[in-house]
Design an enzyme around this catalytic site. Structure first.
Site, PDB file in Angstrom:
ATOM      1  N   ARG A 282     -15.522   8.648   0.952  1.00 23.52           N
ATOM      2  CA  ARG A 282     -14.250   9.027   1.132  1.00 23.52           C
ATOM      3  C   ARG A 282     -14.420  10.148   0.153  1.00 23.52           C
ATOM      4  O   ARG A 282     -14.798   9.730  -1.129  1.00 23.52           O
ATOM      5  CB  ARG A 282     -13.361   8.161   0.515  1.00 23.52           C
ATOM      6  CG  ARG A 282     -11.777   8.816   0.377  1.00 23.52           C
ATOM      7  CD  ARG A 282     -11.041   7.745   0.244  1.00 23.52           C
ATOM      8  NE  ARG A 282      -9.351   8.086   0.274  1.00 23.52           N
ATOM      9  CZ  ARG A 282      -9.015   8.808  -1.025  1.00 23.52           C
ATOM     10  NH1 ARG A 282      -9.766   8.795  -2.153  1.00 23.52           N
ATOM     11  NH2 ARG A 282      -7.753   9.331  -1.156  1.00 23.52           N
TER      12      ARG A 282
ATOM     13  N   SER B 125      -4.953   3.259   8.062  1.00 22.78           N
ATOM     14  CA  SER B 125      -4.252   2.397   7.025  1.00 22.78           C
ATOM     15  C   SER B 125      -2.933   2.366   7.398  1.00 22.78           C
ATOM     16  O   SER B 125      -2.186   3.084   8.105  1.00 22.78           O
ATOM     17  CB  SER B 125      -4.446   3.802   5.726  1.00 22.78           C
ATOM     18  OG  SER B 125      -5.604   3.962   5.268  1.00 22.78           O
TER      19      SER B 125
ATOM     20  N   LYS C 240      -6.257   7.109  -5.791  1.00 22.78           N
ATOM     21  CA  LYS C 240      -5.662   7.992  -4.770  1.00 22.78           C
ATOM     22  C   LYS C 240      -4.418   8.827  -5.219  1.00 22.78           C
ATOM     23  O   LYS C 240      -3.460   8.169  -5.389  1.00 22.78           O
ATOM     24  CB  LYS C 240      -5.335   7.074  -3.498  1.00 22.78           C
ATOM     25  CG  LYS C 240      -4.973   8.051  -2.558  1.00 22.78           C
ATOM     26  CD  LYS C 240      -4.793   7.033  -1.072  1.00 22.78           C
ATOM     27  CE  LYS C 240      -4.826   7.926   0.184  1.00 22.78           C
ATOM     28  NZ  LYS C 240      -3.522   8.234   0.635  1.00 22.78           N
TER      29      LYS C 240
HETATM   30  N1  TZP Z   1      -6.040   3.987  -0.314  1.00 25.12           N
HETATM   31  C1  TZP Z   1      -4.969   3.321  -0.583  1.00 25.12           C
HETATM   32  S1  TZP Z   1      -5.122   3.063  -2.258  1.00 25.12           S
HETATM   33  C2  TZP Z   1      -6.632   3.873  -2.337  1.00 25.12           C
HETATM   34  C3  TZP Z   1      -6.925   4.419  -1.205  1.00 25.12           C
HETATM   35  C4  TZP Z   1      -8.085   4.915  -0.870  1.00 25.12           C
HETATM   36  C5  TZP Z   1      -7.288   3.839  -3.584  1.00 25.12           C
HETATM   37  C6  TZP Z   1      -7.894   2.368  -4.181  1.00 25.12           C
HETATM   38  O1  TZP Z   1      -8.627   2.984  -5.271  1.00 25.12           O
HETATM   39  P1  TZP Z   1      -8.883   1.690  -6.278  1.00 25.12           P
HETATM   40  O2  TZP Z   1      -9.594   2.359  -7.479  1.00 25.12           O
HETATM   41  O3  TZP Z   1      -9.625   0.477  -5.622  1.00 25.12           O
HETATM   42  O4  TZP Z   1      -7.427   1.165  -6.697  1.00 25.12           O
END
Ligand code: TZP
Length: 215
Positions: A41, A110, A141
């Site tokens: 990602r 998602s 994110k």
């Molecule tokens: N999609 C929803 S939350 C997220 C993504 C890509 C980020 C999650 O990152 P982390 O650091 O595990 O909280």
């Protein structure tokens, strides 16, 4: 259809949370701790850079039989013949993604909560698993929705006809409860990518996932 996949410890990469280490080095270390699937990602990367990173990851993952999923970029997934694609609600439509990647590849979608699950009902027949979250708040994110919480996760997991992987703010201390709420696995960015010892971090999460399954 596609090869079997295991959502238990789903590592999602990030290009900046690695403390200056190459993404593939962190991934390789984390694999030793029990990561079962990896998603590349990098929302800001150009296609060429992403293809190069994907190829580097493939050299590590293929020999271990760990699938590589590409976030959003169907073109990158096709270029490297990745194992699958993950799309969000604002990305290319899941049905279009499936048409492009064909029936054999893994496709993830998602959803935040029950409402988004229901709004996605008409594409679920082409999707293989759901990423559910953010469950807890996250700064990883930038455009993430507000955290939906464990009750919302449990609701989606109970209603989902597909396997689910929870995401957002999950670390070893939260993985057990997340699995106990009904998720098949946990998707993690910062708790592994930022860890001084990614193998140890992944192993702790893998252990918590196992514990969550026996609750
Ligand atoms: N999609 C929803 S939350 C997220 C993504 C890509 C980020 C999650 O990152 P982390 O650091 O595990 O909280």
């Amino acid at each position: 259809m596609h090869r079997p996949f295991d959502l238990s410890v789903y590592l999602v990469t990030d290009p900046v949370l690695n403390g200056g280490r190459p993404v593939w080095d962190v991934v390789e270390a984390a694999l030793a701790g029990g990561v079962t699937i990896v998603q590349l990602r990098d929302p800001l990367a150009k296609g060429r850079e992403m293809v190069e990173t994907a190829r580097r990851l493939q050299t590590i993952l293929k020999s271990r039989g760990i699938p590589l999923i590409i976030n959003d970029r169907v073109d990158v997934a096709l270029a490297v013949d990745a194992d699958g694609v993950h799309v969000g609600q604002k990305d290319i439509d899941a049905r279009d993604a499936r048409r492009m990647i064909g029936p054999e590849k893994i496709l993830g979608l998602s959803v935040l909560d029950r409402r988004e699950l229901q709004a996605s009902a008409d594409v679920l027949d082409v999707v293989d698993y759901l990423g559910v979250g953010p469950v807890f708040s996250t700064t990883t994110k930038i455009d993430a929705a507000a955290a939906a919480g464990l009750a919302a996760l449990a609701e989606v997991c109970a209603l989902s006809p597909l396997p689910t992987v929870a995401i957002g703010g999950i670390d070893a201390s939260r993985a057990r409860g997340t699995i106990a709420a009904g998720a098949d696995g946990v998707a993690v960015v910062s708790a592994i990518m930022m860890a001084d010892d990614p193998a140890k971090a992944a192993a702790e999460i893998a252990g918590a996932v196992k514990e969550g399954r026996v609750i």
